[in-house]
Motif scaffolding. Structure first.
Motif: not given
Lengths: 327, 327
Positions: B56-74
């Protein structure tokens, strides 16, 4: 994007040679390898990982299962794992299980469907549900699990009780972590050993989770059951901070009237005043070393230590009284 | 694992029919569909996502980019995103960019190589580097970005200043967030508008990050530059807590001698006493709504609102003085 044919043409080698370089299999002369690598760089050729994983039956993805991403211990662990897998050429899929077995199975299914190379799991029992995929257990490790990185909970329980025993405790309460977490009993056993040796009486207060959402209820119950507690060995930093907040609110002096020690050394435990004394767990290192161990398993490299135990350490801040030197 | 042939055999239909059911394409009678679904369930047949994504040329995965996982907001934002994508049949790959452009490019490369279905990004500038892949920006959104979920920073800045202005501030200091984060200026502008309207003087204190690692240095500089500050509008909760800790340590009474308001309403901001007043950002909802928006884009469903703005709200705890009612 460039094709493998274009890479071969530019490097002046056959497609089969480029393929051998890409898959790191079979003999390729140093000169040819260098030419292929230069061509790959020049053409910005990135082999499609999906096609590659279908062919090799293994992707460059590693799955990480966490019990509760909102507990700051686990983002730190995740950061360590991520740094290590990135350095070794892998990337990380995160699954936040939220202490839910169905969700965990769902994730393991997704991992298998994506031909995942290996799994890191800080969730208990994953080893029972995973077959034929390299697995390293992190933090919450059971005795039968083969590959694991964890800390010495017994030692941690001892250190916490030792720090308390040295500071003239009058009414000791040990908060016991959730029953289903194997480390809870280890820590309790370590603490009890010390208090018994030092002939110090203690009460137990059983908790049912490590979660922030349950602090209000737990703290209320704690002060109801132990209104005269003067020395608390808490099950983690979150609960220790919550008890400290309630104590300060009630006008109880920390540490003179109530001294307390946490467990974890979360990043936020140093942002309060009085600062929280605690047992520091190397969360980042657990993730980092676990990921290295897993990648060694995946690549069939020799593994010296299958179960790595990392030390914990006592961090002293203002929530404990001065040490009493007995002659 | 069962094969598609076995499913077809058990259901008494052709492989092509099973394939049409799996890919939800072409006509399949209700009766046959039901039989195929029963056979899939009985045989525990899970189509291989890698093979499917290649086709299908498309997976069922979504990528999430976070600036800083140690900051509890993210992590909270990630949890919201994860819950939504799971409900919609996708799973999440996490990339922790750690404010490092090279690392971000590395992740985007990995995402593309895995035929990712779409990207959620709380990292600025991703839209410039991503082509032909659905993208929703979260939280740190620039004006030109097409699909986004964010909060009203200007309103947040106004709310924080308003709460302060109502409480008899004498020496106001506004901590300004890092220059490269677009929301910093919005919040500052909102605060300035209120202080100007109310004719209240203020000083500015520029910070260079939102990170926990930088608090010690920042707090030291803050007290050096503003020893007489009595009302602080902080850039986030981490810095507000760090300033509170230092103030309490110095014997400064909170809120009588120093009142302070944070930004974010992190889970830990309610674990201190005095509790931190703050502007609550709906981190979980930003992730959740962003993921829903992204999945709609991926599936070519009609999207009513491309840029969703969520409200922030004032949370009052003990770090602010009583409101002064002027006649």
């Amino acid at each position: 994007m460039a094709t493998i044919k274009e890479v071969a043409k530019l490097a002046g080698v056959s497609v089969a040679t480029v393929s051998r370089v890409l898959n790191d299999s079979g003999y390729v002369g140093a000169e040819s390898r260098k030419k292929v690598e230069q061509a790959i760089e020049e053409l910005e050729f990135y082999p499609n990982e999906v096609a590659r994983s279908l062919f090799q039956k293994k992707s460059k993805l590693i799955g990480l299962l966490l019990p509760d991403i909102a507990n700051p211990f686990f983002p730190l662990l995740a950061k360590g794992a991520e740094d290590a897998v990135n350095q070794l050429g892998y990337s990380l899929i995160l699954g936040n299980v939220q202490d839910d077995v169905e969700k965990e199975e769902e994730y393991l299914k997704i991992f298998e469907q994506n031909n995942i190379a290996g799994v890191l799991s800080a969730v208990q029992g994953s080893s029972k549900r995973l077959k034929n995929i390299p697995l390293v257990n992190l933090d919450r490790v059971e005795s039968f699990e083969q590959y694991a990185v964890h800390t010495n909970d017994y030692q941690g329980g001892m250190l916490a009780a030792q720090a308390m025993a040295d500071r003239d405790p009058k009414q000791v309460v040990i908060m016991v972590g959730p029953k289903e977490v194997p480390g809870s009993f280890e820590r309790l056993a370590g603490s009890i050993q010390i208090f018994k040796e030092r002939d110090i009486a203690y009460h137990l207060f059983q908790t049912t989770s490590f979660r922030l959402e349950d602090t209000d209820e737990t703290v209320e119950l704690f002060f109801k059951e132990h209104p005269n507690a003067d020395s608390v060995v808490a099950s983690n930093d979150v609960y220790a901070l919550a008890i400290m907040r309630e104590a300060v609110k009630r006008g109880i002096n920390i540490p003179d009237e109530l001294q307390i020690i946490g467990y974890d050394d979360m990043p936020f435990s140093r942002l309060t005043y009085p600062g929280l004394s605690t047992i520091a767990q190397p969360a980042y290192e657990i993730g980092y070393k676990g990921a290295q161990l897993l990648c060694n398993c995946i690549e069939n490299k020799p593994v010296k230590t299958k179960r790595i135990q990392l030390p914990v350490e006592l961090v002293l801040r203002e929530s404990l009284r001065e040490k009493v030197e007995h002659e």
